[in-house]
Scaffold this active site. Structure first.
Site, PDB file in Angstrom:
ATOM      1  N   HIS A  85      -2.056  10.329  -0.292  1.00  0.00           N
ATOM      2  CA  HIS A  85      -2.375   9.089  -1.005  1.00  0.00           C
ATOM      3  C   HIS A  85      -2.293   9.286  -2.506  1.00  0.00           C
ATOM      4  O   HIS A  85      -1.783   8.449  -3.225  1.00  0.00           O
ATOM      5  CB  HIS A  85      -3.797   8.653  -0.652  1.00  0.00           C
ATOM      6  N   LYS A 101      -7.404  -0.515  11.354  1.00  0.00           N
ATOM      7  CA  LYS A 101      -6.838  -0.990  10.079  1.00  0.00           C
ATOM      8  C   LYS A 101      -5.564  -0.204   9.768  1.00  0.00           C
ATOM      9  O   LYS A 101      -4.556  -0.751   9.339  1.00  0.00           O
ATOM     10  CB  LYS A 101      -7.872  -0.841   8.964  1.00  0.00           C
ATOM     11  N   GLU A 117       0.830  -1.220   0.000  1.00  0.00           N
ATOM     12  CA  GLU A 117       0.000   0.000   0.000  1.00  0.00           C
ATOM     13  C   GLU A 117       0.859   1.262   0.000  1.00  0.00           C
ATOM     14  O   GLU A 117       1.691   1.461   0.899  1.00  0.00           O
ATOM     15  CB  GLU A 117      -0.926   0.000   1.219  1.00  0.00           C
ATOM     16  N   ASP A 151       3.748 -14.461  11.572  1.00  0.00           N
ATOM     17  CA  ASP A 151       2.446 -14.844  11.032  1.00  0.00           C
ATOM     18  C   ASP A 151       1.455 -13.689  11.221  1.00  0.00           C
ATOM     19  O   ASP A 151       0.907 -13.499  12.314  1.00  0.00           O
ATOM     20  CB  ASP A 151       1.990 -16.108  11.779  1.00  0.00           C
TER      21      ASP A 151
END
Ligand code: MEV
Length: 440
Positions: free
Chosen positions: A392, A279, A85, A295
């Site tokens: 972004h 998130k 991202e 993991d």
């Protein structure tokens, strides 16, 4: 319609690719070439990757980036991040630099316990089961000796085994609920091996236990570690005088702090916002977890369960002003390892760990928590000031330009153009078209 196949796993890699390409692709050569492009020409390295999983047909690359200038407990780190991202690494670097000038991050490991359970059914008398459990407990531990020997040498092992009555939830359902210390290993294999041994011993001894009546038998359902680790907790914090938050003249330190705290409070009470807030935290956490060969699915599952521990999904970070000092912190469960698993196998994982000064699992917990906190700081800082699209879209523009294979000259003109124009896919397409027409 595509066809099924039996014996696929036994085919050679090239035969597997032939079947895939013949079955699913129109342009078979193109598909084959893409898969081949991502193979590593170093045969040993490729074989290593082939053998991580089954049915490997190529490699799937993610960029490995670094975010320098993280001051954690007065030690400087450059943090490796594997993530696709755009903006995540840039945001981490910015937050690191911001806090570098304000004393850096302070961290602390609160606890390191991990959990595993043997789930079983029993429909007899509970006191009888309790007496049997107390009798067999030393044997449960004793019969895992060959598994626990090395772990004990490193300071870990089995800490506790409890019998838990879950019959209020499901008729006849009980657990052996065990607590482990796995030191620098994530410990999944260790815990699962111990649990399977507990289950074998428990069942075997129950069959010989005279005080059980003919119907008082034990049925093992399953033995597995839990990825919920609320007692494997780490805390990371930043703080500074409120007026030192004033970096940007458009907003005072006090206004920034107040707006920031409001944003955190919203994530504390509003699950729709909390999920996105968390998130963003996981953008930082997963990237470091992945770069260090851990993991990330286990970490994700455990962290989100922790975020919902009070019955409402809530923010993992918190903020307040205490006597003029702005404080922002995170407390999260992280079961991580710096030995075992991929850590000694994957060359980039080894490199990432060396970059982090070969941390212990406890140190890695602190670094990862910092990456999460920094990411959240950067996201909230943008959200309450400029909005996130500005940053972004800059990165998004690069992705779009790369899709169109622009040359360096076109790239520099378009970057200038989109400093003052809004980036959308169609706006970039139009601008590029015009530019190419002009230069024909
Ligand atoms: C995007 O990947 C993450 C953010 O949405 C996080 C947030 O909203 O706090 C920017």
């Amino acid at each position: 319609m595509s066809k099924s196949i039996s014996g696929f796993s036994k085919l050679s890699k090239s035969k597997k690719i032939d079947w895939i390409v013949d079955t699913y692709f129109v342009n078979k050569e193109d598909a084959k070439n893409i898969l081949k492009q991502y193979w590593n020409s170093n045969e040993k390295l490729q074989q290593l990757h082939d053998e991580f999983i089954e049915n490997t047909i190529s490699n799937y690359y993610l960029p490995l980036g670094v975010a320098p200038n993280f001051l954690i407990n007065n030690k400087l780190y450059t943090i490796p991040m594997a993530i696709e991202e755009s903006s995540v690494v840039a945001a981490a670097s910015k937050a690191a630099k911001f806090w570098l000038d304000r004393g850096g991050f302070k961290t602390k490991v609160i606890s390191t316990e991990k959990i595993g359970q043997v789930h079983f059914m029993y429909h007899g008398n509970f006191e009888n089961l309790q007496r049997f459990f107390e009798k067999v407990k030393p044997q449960l531990i004793g019969e895992t000796k060959s598994i626990t020997k090395n772990m004990e040498k490193r300071g870990g092992g089995i800490l506790k085994i409890e019998l838990r009555d879950k019959t209020n939830e499901i008729k006849g359902y009980y657990q052996l609920h065990a607590t482990f210390e796995t030191v620098d290993a994530m410990g999944a294999n260790f815990i699962n091996s111990c649990l399977e041994q507990f289950a074998n011993t428990f069942k075997k001894e129950a069959e010989k236990y005279d005080a059980f009546g003919p119907d008082e038998n034990i049925q093992i359902v399953m033995s597995i570690l839990s990825n919920y680790v609320p007692n494997c907790l780490v805390r990371a914090e930043v703080s500074c005088p409120v007026e030192d938050l004033n970096e940007d003249s458009t907003i005072s330190g006090r206004d920034f702090a107040q707006k920031f705290i409001q944003a955190v409070k919203i994530a504390e009470v509003e699950p729709y916002r909390a999920v996105t807030h968390n998130k963003g935290i996981m953008n930082g956490i997963d990237a470091v977890v992945l770069a260090t060969g851990n993991d990330f699915r286990a970490v994700e599952a455990g962290v989100h369960a922790y975020a919902a521990r009070n019955g409402i999904y809530s923010s993992l970070t918190h903020a307040k002003i205490d006597y003029g000092i702005f404080k922002f912190w995170i407390e999260i469960p992280l079961a991580l390892g710096t030995i075992g698993g991929l850590t000694s196998l994957h060359p980039l994982v080894k490199l990432s760990l060396e970059l982090l000064h070969k941390p212990s699992a406890k140190e890695l917990m602190q670094i990862v928590a910092v990456a999460g906190l920094a990411q959240n700081f950067a996201a909230l800082r943008s959200l309450i000031t400029t909005g996130i699209q500005e940053g972004h879209m800059k990165m998004h523009l690069m992705n779009i330009l790369n899709q169109f294979n622009v040359n360096e000259h076109e790239k520099s003109i378009l970057i200038e153009h989109f400093k003052v124009n809004i980036v959308t896919h169609s706006a970039v397409t139009d601008a590029l078209k015009k530019l190419r027409v002009k230069s024909e």
